[in-house]
Design a protein around this motif. Structure first.
Motif, PDB file in Angstrom:
ATOM      1  N   GLN A 175       0.820  -1.216   0.000  1.00  0.00           N
ATOM      2  CA  GLN A 175       0.000   0.000   0.000  1.00  0.00           C
ATOM      3  C   GLN A 175       0.857   1.270   0.000  1.00  0.00           C
ATOM      4  N   GLY A 176       2.110   1.139  -0.401  1.00  0.00           N
ATOM      5  CA  GLY A 176       3.018   2.280  -0.356  1.00  0.00           C
ATOM      6  C   GLY A 176       2.587   3.463  -1.199  1.00  0.00           C
ATOM      7  N   ALA A 177       1.801   3.217  -2.240  1.00  0.00           N
ATOM      8  CA  ALA A 177       1.345   4.325  -3.089  1.00  0.00           C
ATOM      9  C   ALA A 177       0.445   5.294  -2.346  1.00  0.00           C
ATOM     10  N   THR A 178      -0.079   4.887  -1.191  1.00  0.00           N
ATOM     11  CA  THR A 178      -0.904   5.803  -0.405  1.00  0.00           C
ATOM     12  C   THR A 178      -0.072   6.955   0.167  1.00  0.00           C
ATOM     13  N   GLY A 179       1.244   6.854   0.076  1.00  0.00           N
ATOM     14  CA  GLY A 179       2.084   7.968   0.491  1.00  0.00           C
ATOM     15  C   GLY A 179       1.770   9.245  -0.275  1.00  0.00           C
ATOM     16  N   VAL A 180       1.285   9.104  -1.511  1.00  0.00           N
ATOM     17  CA  VAL A 180       0.932  10.282  -2.301  1.00  0.00           C
ATOM     18  C   VAL A 180      -0.235  11.027  -1.649  1.00  0.00           C
ATOM     19  N   SER A 181      -1.168  10.286  -1.062  1.00  0.00           N
ATOM     20  CA  SER A 181      -2.285  10.920  -0.364  1.00  0.00           C
ATOM     21  C   SER A 181      -1.773  11.772   0.797  1.00  0.00           C
ATOM     22  N   PHE A 182      -0.784  11.254   1.509  1.00  0.00           N
ATOM     23  CA  PHE A 182      -0.154  12.023   2.583  1.00  0.00           C
ATOM     24  C   PHE A 182       0.423  13.325   2.037  1.00  0.00           C
ATOM     25  N   PHE A 183       1.108  13.254   0.889  1.00  0.00           N
ATOM     26  CA  PHE A 183       1.706  14.453   0.310  1.00  0.00           C
ATOM     27  C   PHE A 183       0.658  15.485  -0.061  1.00  0.00           C
ATOM     28  N   PHE A 184      -0.467  15.051  -0.597  1.00  0.00           N
ATOM     29  CA  PHE A 184      -1.494  16.005  -1.017  1.00  0.00           C
ATOM     30  C   PHE A 184      -2.117  16.710   0.187  1.00  0.00           C
ATOM     31  N   VAL A 185      -2.409  15.957   1.247  1.00  0.00           N
ATOM     32  CA  VAL A 185      -2.955  16.591   2.453  1.00  0.00           C
ATOM     33  C   VAL A 185      -1.913  17.516   3.068  1.00  0.00           C
ATOM     34  N   LEU A 186      -0.668  17.050   3.160  1.00  0.00           N
ATOM     35  CA  LEU A 186       0.398  17.871   3.728  1.00  0.00           C
ATOM     36  C   LEU A 186       0.601  19.149   2.932  1.00  0.00           C
ATOM     37  N   SER A 187       0.501  19.055   1.616  1.00  0.00           N
ATOM     38  CA  SER A 187       0.691  20.239   0.784  1.00  0.00           C
ATOM     39  C   SER A 187      -0.326  21.317   1.124  1.00  0.00           C
ATOM     40  N   GLY A 188      -1.588  20.939   1.250  1.00  0.00           N
ATOM     41  CA  GLY A 188      -2.604  21.916   1.628  1.00  0.00           C
ATOM     42  C   GLY A 188      -2.353  22.487   3.010  1.00  0.00           C
TER      43      GLY A 188
END
Length: 371
Positions: free
Chosen positions: A56-69
């Motif tokens: 499930q490592g691709a879920t790291g991108v979701s972390f980046f999007f929330v963090l960016s905001g």
């Protein structure tokens, strides 16, 4: 993925734990791409364990999007203009993107592989995520699809920030819940689309992924207005880890983003509040902060490093010891490439083009970005 270390209100005090946490998310994405590269022979053992860890490592991108905001809202500058904001974002993102895209083109040319013009043009213009064709949105340097989403987020950010700043305090938590619910419902919405568009809609489409970005903005305002709940880092981290592994058992569409977005969204403000309170954390150590600082470069070079090592060694399906050495070589090359990109491209570009040296970042109350 492209945001710099966060600056807390009260001057130049930083939130280094969020910077350190970025590398963990980037490493999860790296592990996912290594796991799908089929390095190991089908003989169980260590490869099976690694596959379970990084599935499930691709879920790291979701972390980046929330963090960016979260980061952009938290560090918004009083009296800033849209032009200055967009210039800083372009200085942060595009030089690294251009450098890795050109390197990818060089690799393709040396390999003698044919490449279509449209995927290259779309990639260079950061429009690839808008095209529901895997050959386009994953063309050239695969991870750069997320920068296409981020470019759209940045374009919309000043207007979203203005709207969020005007919200009554009592609306912040309910609206955050509504947006998170919308993220979780996107796989159900995708069922109404042709099957070949569902993955793109859920995982790649910029308007859909912007929901996570908006969640980050709302959470930053919640923390800024002292409305954060009593959720500390430890339980938030446990929730995120449990969701990370459990999401792998969800139906495919829900496993991409919906299964982890809520715990990841809760983890970011919990870590930020922990830093504001001065709580000790391994994420604040110098090594972790440095890894976080180069994590954007690492994210952009790691897929290229994986491909180069695969091509240099000429095969797949190695035995366990050999496969582990290959994975380590991929990680080492990724880190060297990330350090070089960070030092040679990213830092100079930020100095030369962002115009940020004379404008210390402070948290406004409320945030303002004007024309």
């Amino acid at each position: 993925m492209a945001d710099a270390a966060v600056v807390a209100r009260g001057g130049d005090r930083r939130l280094p734990s969020l910077t350190g946490l970025r590398f963990i998310a980037a490493f999860a994405v790296f592990g996912f791409h290594v796991s799908v590269a089929d390095l190991f022979a089908e003989d169980g053992g260590v490869p099976g364990v690694l596959d379970e860890i990084f599935r499930q490592g691709a879920t790291g991108v979701s972390f980046f999007f929330v963090l960016s905001g979260f980061v952009l809202c938290w560090s918004a500058r009083p009296g800033d203009t849209m032009r200055r904001f967009w210039r800083r974002r372009a200085a942060k993102v595009y030089p690294n993107h251009l450098a890795t895209a050109l390197f990818a083109l060089l690799v393709v040319a040396v390999a003698g592989t044919a490449v279509s013009v449209w995927p290259v043009v779309a990639n260079l213009l950061l429009l690839q995520a808008w095209v529901p064709d895997e050959a386009v949105f994953y063309g050239l340097n695969t991870p750069s699809w997320s920068l296409s989403c981020e470019a759209f987020f940045y374009l919309c950010f000043p207007l979203i920030l203005r709207a969020v700043d005007r919200l009554p305090r009592r609306w912040l938590w309910p609206l955050t819940g509504v947006v998170l619910a919308a993220v979780c419902l996107m796989p159900a919405v995708a069922l109404g689309l042709p099957e070949d568009l569902r993955y793109w809609f859920i995982y790649v489409s910029p308007p859909v992924r912007m929901l996570e970005f908006v969640v980050g903005i709302l959470l930053a305002r919640i923390v800024r207005d002292d409305l954060w709940i009593r959720l500390t880092v430890a339980p938030a981290a446990v929730l995120a880890v449990v969701a990370y592994f459990a999401s792998g058992f969800l139906p495919l569409g829900f496993a991409y983003v919906a299964g982890t977005v809520v715990p990841l969204a809760l983890l970011i403000p919990a870590v930020a509040v922990s830093d504001l309170r001065g709580t000790s954390s391994f994420l604040r150590r110098r090594t972790m902060v440095w890894l976080g600082e180069v994590s954007f470069a690492f994210y952009l070079v790691h897929q290229l490093a994986i491909r180069l090592v695969e091509r240099a060694l000429g095969g797949q399906g190695w035995s366990q010891p050999a496969g582990m050495l290959v994975a380590i070589a991929m990680l080492a090359l990724s880190m060297v490439g990330a350090w070089a990109l960070y030092q040679i491209v990213e830092k100079p570009a930020m100095r030369w083009f962002s115009g940020s040296r004379s404008h210390p970042v402070r948290t406004p109350a409320p945030s303002t970005i004007t024309h």
